[in-house]
Design a protein around this motif. Structure first.
Motif, PDB file in Angstrom:
ATOM      1  N   SER A   1      -6.771  -1.583  -3.373  1.00  0.00           N
ATOM      2  CA  SER A   1      -5.941  -0.851  -2.426  1.00  0.00           C
ATOM      3  C   SER A   1      -6.639  -0.743  -1.074  1.00  0.00           C
ATOM      4  O   SER A   1      -7.871  -0.839  -0.979  1.00  0.00           O
ATOM      5  CB  SER A   1      -5.612   0.539  -2.968  1.00  0.00           C
TER       6      SER A   1
ATOM      7  N   GLN B   1       3.055  -4.691  -5.934  1.00  0.00           N
ATOM      8  CA  GLN B   1       1.846  -4.463  -5.150  1.00  0.00           C
ATOM      9  C   GLN B   1       0.781  -5.517  -5.421  1.00  0.00           C
ATOM     10  O   GLN B   1       0.174  -6.076  -4.499  1.00  0.00           O
ATOM     11  CB  GLN B   1       1.299  -3.056  -5.441  1.00  0.00           C
TER      12      GLN B   1
ATOM     13  N   GLU C   1       0.787  -1.234   0.000  1.00  0.00           N
ATOM     14  CA  GLU C   1       0.000   0.000   0.000  1.00  0.00           C
ATOM     15  C   GLU C   1       0.818   1.283   0.000  1.00  0.00           C
ATOM     16  O   GLU C   1       0.403   2.292   0.550  1.00  0.00           O
ATOM     17  CB  GLU C   1      -0.967  -0.027   1.180  1.00  0.00           C
TER      18      GLU C   1
END
Length: 271
Positions: A231, A183, A127
């Motif tokens: 996210s 990510q 994040e």
């Protein structure tokens, strides 16, 4: 939590490879017909004859001899996944591969010393953008708050994050869009929802009081799909409202820190 009846620390994380090998050795005993020490049956040396023997003793030993190297290979691959590192490292130099291993080992050491929540702090690594941060002090502090880690380990986490960034600066030479890849890989590998013994125990009591298994069914359904692929604002996660519906409350609990008291729980592995 501690395990009652585990005086030999068999269930400690660091002892799992040794215990896994021991279990496989016992399976090999059964498949080769090898008698064990406490076998007092009269046919212990004859029941597995050549006609129905499933596995040769010498062959079993050859197979088991590969365990440690295979385990090490699989363990490192899994840890690379959790940290967003490349799985295919054939294009990486030997010195850089060694840096990968050091990064993984130091991460595990930090987790052990800091008492951080393994899943929460690992998932939060997805994040932020590594290359947008010059000083990791504030981020390290935020990760400590999220994961319940002890404050004295903030500097060592900052140092690890510096090495983490350095590692991806190396990888960036070989791969485009490395941050997006990193990510997404973490989000797909590290569970957002995880089994929390203390909370599941409370759910069990609630289900008994309600005389129905709806809370446990909801928790089970959530844990069957434990990943959050979008996210996540981890900095405000702990101060968000728990929710008003049973499902929202359960989702919050399965993605939040357990209480300090839960570490003192003594549970039994059976028997």
């Amino acid at each position: 939590a501690e395990y009652m009846g585990d005086d030999e620390n068999r269930y400690k994380f660091k002892n799992q490879p040794e215990i896994a090998l021991w279990n496989l050795e016992r399976l090999a005993d059964a498949l080769t017909g090898s008698p064990f020490l406490e076998d007092y049956e009269s046919d212990k040396n004859s029941y597995m004859n050549e006609d129905n023997k499933w596995l040769d003793v010498i062959e079993s030993k050859k197979i088991l001899k590969k365990f440690n190297s295979n385990y090490e290979m699989c363990y490192n691959a899994r840890m690379r996944l959790r940290l967003g590192l490349p799985i295919d490292i054939t294009f990486i130099s030997e010195s850089d591969k060694e840096n990968f291993n050091n990064l993984i080992n130091n991460w595990i050491k930090w987790l052990n010393k800091s008492n951080a929540d393994y899943n929460l702090v690992s998932r939060a690594l997805a994040e932020f953008n590594l290359f947008d941060i010059q000083d990791f002090s504030l981020l390290a502090n935020d990760l400590l708050k999220l994961s319940g880690a002890d404050d004295i380990h903030q500097n060592s986490l900052k140092e690890w994050l510096d090495k983490y960034k350095e590692t991806f600066q190396i990888i960036k030479k070989y791969t485009n869009d490395i941050e997006a890849i990193r990510q997404n890989q973490i989000r797909e590998t590290v569970p957002f929802y995880s089994f929390r013994s203390e909370f599941v125990r409370e759910l069990t009591y609630l289900a008994a009081e309600m005389n129905q298994d709806i809370p446990l069914t909801i928790a089970l359904n959530i844990l069957q799909e434990p990943f959050l692929l979008q996210s996540w604002d981890f900095r405000s996660h702990s101060i968000k409202k728990k929710g008003s519906t049973i499902e929202e409350i359960i989702r919050f609990a399965l993605s939040s820190l357990s209480s300090k008291e839960s570490s003192k729980l003594r549970t039994s592995c059976g028997g």
